[in-house]
Design an enzyme around this catalytic site. Structure first.
Site, PDB file in Angstrom:
ATOM      1  N   HIS A  57       0.864  -1.124   0.031  1.00 26.84           N
ATOM      2  CA  HIS A  57      -0.055  -0.202   0.178  1.00 26.84           C
ATOM      3  C   HIS A  57       1.023   1.351  -0.265  1.00 26.84           C
ATOM      4  CE1 HIS A  57      -3.833  -2.010   1.996  1.00 26.84           C
ATOM      5  NE2 HIS A  57      -3.274  -2.625   0.949  1.00 26.84           N
ATOM      6  N   TYR A 185      -8.745   5.007   8.241  1.00 25.33           N
ATOM      7  CA  TYR A 185      -8.790   5.362   9.961  1.00 25.33           C
ATOM      8  C   TYR A 185      -9.874   6.512  10.125  1.00 25.33           C
ATOM      9  CZ  TYR A 185      -4.401   2.951  10.612  1.00 25.33           C
ATOM     10  OH  TYR A 185      -3.314   1.990  10.909  1.00 25.33           O
ATOM     11  N   PRO A 277      -2.316  -0.433  19.327  1.00 27.39           N
ATOM     12  CA  PRO A 277      -2.056  -0.783  17.762  1.00 27.39           C
ATOM     13  C   PRO A 277      -2.604   0.139  16.946  1.00 27.39           C
ATOM     14  CG  PRO A 277      -4.167  -1.987  18.933  1.00 27.39           C
ATOM     15  CD  PRO A 277      -3.749  -1.035  19.879  1.00 27.39           C
ATOM     16  N   LYS A 281       2.463  -0.422  15.111  1.00 30.51           N
ATOM     17  CA  LYS A 281       3.991  -0.492  15.467  1.00 30.51           C
ATOM     18  C   LYS A 281       4.443  -1.849  16.118  1.00 30.51           C
ATOM     19  CE  LYS A 281       5.252   3.181  13.285  1.00 30.51           C
ATOM     20  NZ  LYS A 281       5.032   2.590  12.108  1.00 30.51           N
ATOM     21  N   TYR A 369       4.438   6.408  10.100  1.00 28.87           N
ATOM     22  CA  TYR A 369       3.494   5.339   9.819  1.00 28.87           C
ATOM     23  C   TYR A 369       4.031   4.280   8.873  1.00 28.87           C
ATOM     24  CZ  TYR A 369      -0.748   2.592   8.702  1.00 28.87           C
ATOM     25  OH  TYR A 369      -1.524   1.563   8.913  1.00 28.87           O
TER      26      TYR A 369
END
Ligand SMILES: Cc1cc2nc3c(=O)[nH]c(=O)nc-3n(C[C@H](O)[C@H](O)[C@H](O)COP(=O)(O)OP(=O)(O)OC[C@H]3O[C@@H](n4cnc5c(N)ncnc54)[C@H](O)[C@@H]3O)c2cc1C
Length: 376
Positions: A57, A185, A277, A281, A369
């Site tokens: 992605h 998200y 979460p 990570k 990220y």
């Protein structure tokens, strides 16, 4: 049985290590691998299936105030990506590599304990198939997760930093097509939601819930309805329902112990630190820890030098605290806090607007990220 041949005894079988494992249940947890994790797994010879089946992605989406915004990670970070590949698949690949190498590996052990790690003769005791076993080794790698036995063995020597959050995540794995090709998200007035996937036909979906909620309170219908509301499904997105293969509730906490090593015992992964979460990570940190540890051990066996072993904790903790910060920030930005005032909610929205309108802010999110380079 006494085994005297081992240099390093691993306790645990997750991403952080594999040797003695209490049990491997079908827990579905991590799925987002940073570029550095992917590179490490490939270099270690366990990346074949990951390269064939992992979903690469280049961005993620943020959804709030009824709109969605794409963070183009690839463009903002000069080409970095994340790969979606389930933690259970990584563990399968590690088991296969270990078995192919005819190396020692014990499943379903009980009564594990560690001893004498402040001496030159550390020992691991456990039972396997009812028989007592004793391993003598030079070092012990404590890779037995948050609920293992290694950290408690030295807890009196450690400083603990901890924060628990006033919510949990209800997660489901479902047989249905994900609503989008990338992760979404969602910040929503009813609570956070995350739309993720394992494969093009299996979705991994999460909703914020109370930390003491019970899974029995959540019928399949209620879960799908809540997901649909938080996704604002019905616009350009369709939430396809399907059989729910697994569901469970996870508490959210941040946790770090310092130092991560004592004597000949080295803690790695969730044994030493936990992140909520939201930032994806935890597993990436576990892999980063063992990478640092393996280099330090290799140097020790090649040259007898202990500098890298001595620096293990400090080296790992630099990355750990960066990840702790990012995971706390993502969690604080996206969740509803029970004690939040309308002022706090306006601040969250102002920050989300900043992230999507400022290239600098979007880059900061994208960099953290997709993962810090492994060589810091
Ligand atoms: C809902 C959720 C989603 C997540 N998503 C992501 C994500 O997208 N990306 C990411 O990077 N991380 C994610 N994580 C975090 C990730 O799953 C963990 O950080 C990771 O599993 C830590 O690996 P570990 O090897 O340290 O510990 P674990 O995976 O917990 O492995 C520990 C092992 O030790 C064994 N063990 C325990 N006690 C003993 C004993 N006494 N004797 C022998 N063996 C023992 C256990 O059986 C287990 O096999 C997520 C976590 C959750 C809960």
């Amino acid at each position: 049985m006494i085994n005297n041949e081992l240099r390093i005894g691993f306790v645990g079988f997750g991403e952080a290590g594999y040797h003695i494992a209490k049990g491997l249940r079908g827990r579905i947890r991590a799925g987002v691998l940073e570029q550095g994790t992917v590179n490490t797994l490939i270099k270690s010879g366990v990346g074949e299936r990951l390269q064939q089946q992992g979903l690469v992605h280049h961005g993620i989406e943020l959804s709030f105030s009824g709109r969605r915004h794409r963070i183009n990670m690839h463009e903002l970070t000069g080409g970095r990506a994340i790969t979606v590949y389930g933690q259970t698949e990584v563990v399968k690949d590690l088991i296969k590599a270990r078995l192919d190498a005819n190396a020692a590996l014990y499943f379903e052990v009980t009564d594990t304990s560690i001893h004498d790690f402040e001496t030159h003769d550390p020992r691991i005791l456990f039972r396997h198939n009812g028989q007592p076993h004793e391993i003598h080794c030079h070092f012990i790698a404590g890779c037995d997760g948050f609920h293992g036995i290694c950290r408690p063995a030295i807890i009196g020597r450690l400083q603990v930093f901890e924060r628990t959050y006033p919510f949990g995540w209800l997660g489901i794995l479902a047989e249905s097509t994900p609503p989008s090709e990338e992760l979404i998200y969602c910040h929503h007035e009813r609570g956070f939601a995350l739309f993720s996937m394992r494969t093009p036909n299996i979705t991994r979906l999460y909703i914020q819930c109370a930390p003491d909620d019970h899974i029995a309170n959540w019928s399949d219908n209620r879960i799908w309805e809540e997901l649909s509301t938080r996704l604002h499904a019905g616009g350009d997105l369709e939430l396809k329902e399907g059989p729910i293969l697994q569901k469970g509730i996870t508490p959210m906490r941040s946790f770090v112990v310092e130092p991560m090593h004592w004597g000949k015992l080295f803690l790695a992964g969730d044994a030493a630190h936990i992140v909520p979460p939201t930032g994806a990570k935890g597993m990436n940190l576990a892999v980063a820890d063992v990478r640092v540890l393996s280099r330090a051990l290799a140097t020790y066996y090649q040259s007898g030098q202990t500098e890298l072993l001595d620096a293990y904790s400090a080296t790992c903790l630099r990355r750990v605290w960066r990840a702790e910060y990012f995971s706390w920030w993502m969690t604080s930005l996206l969740h509803q806090f029970p004690d939040a005032t309308p002022f706090h909610e306006k601040l969250q929205l102002a920050e989300l607007e900043y992230v999507i309108h400022s290239r600098a802010a979007a880059t900061a999110l994208a960099e953290s990220y997709s993962g810090l380079p492994f060589d810091i």
